[in-house]
Design a protein around this motif. Structure first.
Motif, PDB file in Angstrom:
ATOM      1  N   UNK A  20       4.964   8.748   3.394  1.00  0.00           N
ATOM      2  CA  UNK A  20       4.714   8.149   4.698  1.00  0.00           C
ATOM      3  C   UNK A  20       4.470   6.664   4.495  1.00  0.00           C
ATOM      4  N   UNK A  21       4.564   5.912   5.588  1.00  0.00           N
ATOM      5  CA  UNK A  21       4.231   4.494   5.557  1.00  0.00           C
ATOM      6  C   UNK A  21       2.932   4.310   6.331  1.00  0.00           C
ATOM      7  N   UNK A  22       1.993   3.615   5.713  1.00  0.00           N
ATOM      8  CA  UNK A  22       0.643   3.477   6.258  1.00  0.00           C
ATOM      9  C   UNK A  22       0.347   2.009   6.565  1.00  0.00           C
ATOM     10  N   UNK A  23      -0.387   1.780   7.646  1.00  0.00           N
ATOM     11  CA  UNK A  23      -0.923   0.463   7.970  1.00  0.00           C
ATOM     12  C   UNK A  23      -2.432   0.620   8.120  1.00  0.00           C
ATOM     13  N   UNK A  24      -3.177  -0.159   7.331  1.00  0.00           N
ATOM     14  CA  UNK A  24      -4.643  -0.065   7.368  1.00  0.00           C
ATOM     15  C   UNK A  24      -5.258  -1.373   6.903  1.00  0.00           C
ATOM     16  N   UNK A  25      -6.409  -1.695   7.442  1.00  0.00           N
ATOM     17  CA  UNK A  25      -7.180  -2.870   7.023  1.00  0.00           C
ATOM     18  C   UNK A  25      -6.360  -4.160   7.084  1.00  0.00           C
ATOM     19  N   UNK A  26      -5.505  -4.272   8.101  1.00  0.00           N
ATOM     20  CA  UNK A  26      -4.730  -5.482   8.280  1.00  0.00           C
ATOM     21  C   UNK A  26      -3.473  -5.572   7.430  1.00  0.00           C
ATOM     22  N   UNK A  27      -3.143  -4.561   6.700  1.00  0.00           N
ATOM     23  CA  UNK A  27      -1.939  -4.561   5.869  1.00  0.00           C
ATOM     24  C   UNK A  27      -1.025  -3.424   6.298  1.00  0.00           C
ATOM     25  N   UNK A  28       0.268  -3.707   6.393  1.00  0.00           N
ATOM     26  CA  UNK A  28       1.233  -2.668   6.766  1.00  0.00           C
ATOM     27  C   UNK A  28       2.218  -2.457   5.627  1.00  0.00           C
ATOM     28  N   UNK A  29       3.031  -1.423   5.758  1.00  0.00           N
ATOM     29  CA  UNK A  29       4.039  -1.135   4.743  1.00  0.00           C
ATOM     30  C   UNK A  29       3.488  -0.518   3.476  1.00  0.00           C
ATOM     31  N   UNK A  30       2.319   0.094   3.547  1.00  0.00           N
ATOM     32  CA  UNK A  30       1.700   0.722   2.381  1.00  0.00           C
ATOM     33  C   UNK A  30       2.335   2.095   2.163  1.00  0.00           C
ATOM     34  N   UNK A  32       2.418   5.820   1.015  1.00  0.00           N
ATOM     35  CA  UNK A  32       1.425   6.876   0.868  1.00  0.00           C
ATOM     36  C   UNK A  32       2.094   8.230   0.920  1.00  0.00           C
ATOM     37  N   UNK A  33       1.297   9.261   0.803  1.00  0.00           N
ATOM     38  CA  UNK A  33       1.801  10.622   0.931  1.00  0.00           C
ATOM     39  C   UNK A  33       0.793  11.448   1.714  1.00  0.00           C
ATOM     40  N   UNK A  34       1.295  12.436   2.443  1.00  0.00           N
ATOM     41  CA  UNK A  34       0.406  13.321   3.184  1.00  0.00           C
ATOM     42  C   UNK A  34      -0.306  14.255   2.225  1.00  0.00           C
ATOM     43  N   UNK A  35      -1.567  14.523   2.514  1.00  0.00           N
ATOM     44  CA  UNK A  35      -2.367  15.405   1.674  1.00  0.00           C
ATOM     45  C   UNK A  35      -3.289  16.208   2.584  1.00  0.00           C
ATOM     46  N   UNK A  36      -2.793  17.301   3.116  1.00  0.00           N
ATOM     47  CA  UNK A  36      -3.581  18.108   4.048  1.00  0.00           C
ATOM     48  C   UNK A  36      -4.781  18.743   3.361  1.00  0.00           C
ATOM     49  N   UNK A  37      -5.908  18.751   4.041  1.00  0.00           N
ATOM     50  CA  UNK A  37      -7.128  19.371   3.544  1.00  0.00           C
ATOM     51  C   UNK A  37      -7.328  20.713   4.255  1.00  0.00           C
ATOM     52  N   UNK A  54      -4.956  14.994   9.710  1.00  0.00           N
ATOM     53  CA  UNK A  54      -4.279  14.965   8.418  1.00  0.00           C
ATOM     54  C   UNK A  54      -5.036  14.062   7.460  1.00  0.00           C
ATOM     55  N   UNK A  55      -4.622  14.096   6.213  1.00  0.00           N
ATOM     56  CA  UNK A  55      -5.159  13.184   5.212  1.00  0.00           C
ATOM     57  C   UNK A  55      -3.988  12.442   4.593  1.00  0.00           C
ATOM     58  N   UNK A  56      -4.243  11.224   4.159  1.00  0.00           N
ATOM     59  CA  UNK A  56      -3.207  10.429   3.521  1.00  0.00           C
ATOM     60  C   UNK A  56      -3.771   9.864   2.216  1.00  0.00           C
ATOM     61  N   UNK A  57      -2.930   9.840   1.202  1.00  0.00           N
ATOM     62  CA  UNK A  57      -3.301   9.367  -0.128  1.00  0.00           C
ATOM     63  C   UNK A  57      -2.514   8.103  -0.414  1.00  0.00           C
ATOM     64  N   UNK A  58      -3.210   7.027  -0.784  1.00  0.00           N
ATOM     65  CA  UNK A  58      -2.557   5.745  -1.081  1.00  0.00           C
ATOM     66  C   UNK A  58      -3.130   5.170  -2.369  1.00  0.00           C
TER      67      UNK A  58
END
Length: 100
Positions: A20-30, A32-37, A54-58
């Motif tokens: 997946x592509x994640x945007x967090x803390x002012x940064x985009x294009x990170x 990541x991968x999905x990690x369901x708990x 869901x959970x995401x791992x970066x």
């Protein structure tokens, strides 16, 4: 194993999961991968399993800071709120997310 080699291996693993592509803390294009708990794990950790999405791992180095509840994180264009405490070590960050 040195830290750079661990990061390289971890990033390779991220791409091989459910990318997946994640945007967090002012940064985009990170990357990541999905990690369901399991809902039982989420409930024991936060006491609210019904709002967990869901959970995401970066990779830790891809984030300028660790996100905190109730900040917003975007995963593949969909916004979620950080649910509780973010789990992390020197290489990885696991972010549990709830529906916004």
């Amino acid at each position: 194993m040195d830290r750079e080699r661990l990061k390289t291996t971890f990033r390779r693993l991220l791409r091989s999961g459910l990318p997946v592509t994640v945007a967090a803390c002012g940064r985009s294009g990170i990357a990541g991968t999905l990690a369901a708990q399991k809902l039982e794990t989420v409930f024991s950790r936060y006491g609210v399993a019904d709002s967990y999405a869901l959970s995401v791992l970066v990779c830790r180095d891809d984030l300028p800071a660790l996100p905190k509840a109730p900040e917003t994180v975007t995963v593949d264009g969909v916004e979620y709120r950080v649910l509780g405490t973010v789990q992390h070590d020197t290489i990885s960050v696991l972010i549990d997310l709830q529906r916004k």
